[in-house]
Design a protein around this motif. Structure first.
Motif: not given
Length: 204
Positions: A60-67, A152-159, A163-164
């Motif tokens: 989860a702490n990598e999501v900020g970089n992805a945004m 951000m919230y978890v909307a689902g899973r992929s493998k 999925i945020y």
């Protein structure tokens, strides 16, 4: 060392380290209000674009970089040129504060940090802002320091990845942010595993 400094104004830290000021956001200024309107539109657009496919991440702490790329593209769509900040040595660097610099319609440069948050942790003592002093700082001018943060919230899973997606956003002016200094000692692998320290080793 056992009593770290606490609640130091970020504007004082920046000025002491680098000699530049964090300019305060002026809600009366027509120019500052115009910049805020663009940042609000950019946050909305970035969140919408990120939600089209979602952000797949294990941590989860990598999501900020992805945004960050979504913010950069959104600002570009709104005619604000955004890029990695130029450091004191003239190199554009990715690591360290701040994440981006952008130029507004008045030709003024601003700094922008990309953040994300979980609504459940919003009012906790979880650390979420970091500034490491650098001899090659990306702070090379006096200007506004903003942050854009997405819920951000978890909307689902992929493998094996979550999925945020974004639910909301905040635009933050950082001139009055209070920061702490945490002292620590550290060592690298070369020193930790040096032959003169290892007492025994083996294979399994």
């Amino acid at each position: 060392m056992l009593n770290p400094l606490r609640r130091i104004p970020l504007k004082l830290v920046i000025e002491s380290l680098y000699g530049f000021k964090i300019l305060p956001f002026n809600s009366v200024s027509q120019k500052d209000r115009a910049v805020l309107e663009v940042l609000k539109k950019a946050a909305e657009l970035a969140g919408q674009n990120a939600n089209k496919k979602g952000i797949r991440m294990t941590r989860a702490n990598e999501v900020g970089n992805a945004m960050e790329p979504f913010i950069k593209r959104a600002l570009g769509t709104l005619k604000y040129k955004a890029e990695k900040p130029l450091s004191a040595s003239g190199v554009r660097r990715s690591t360290g504060y701040p994440d981006l610099e952008f130029t507004d319609q008045f030709g003024r440069m601003h700094y922008l940090e990309s953040k994300t948050f979980n609504i459940r942790n919003l009012n906790t003592t979880q650390r979420s802002f970091y500034l490491s002093p650098s001899a090659d700082s990306k702070i090379i001018r006096s200007c506004h320091h903003f942050a854009v943060s997405f819920e951000m919230y978890v909307a689902g899973r992929s493998k094996k990845q979550n999925i945020y997606k974004c639910r909301s956003w905040k635009i933050i002016s950082l001139e009055n942010l209070l920061v702490d200094v945490k002292h620590e000692f550290n060592a690298d692998n070369a020193r930790l595993y040096s032959k003169n320290l290892v007492l025994a080793e083996g294979e399994i």
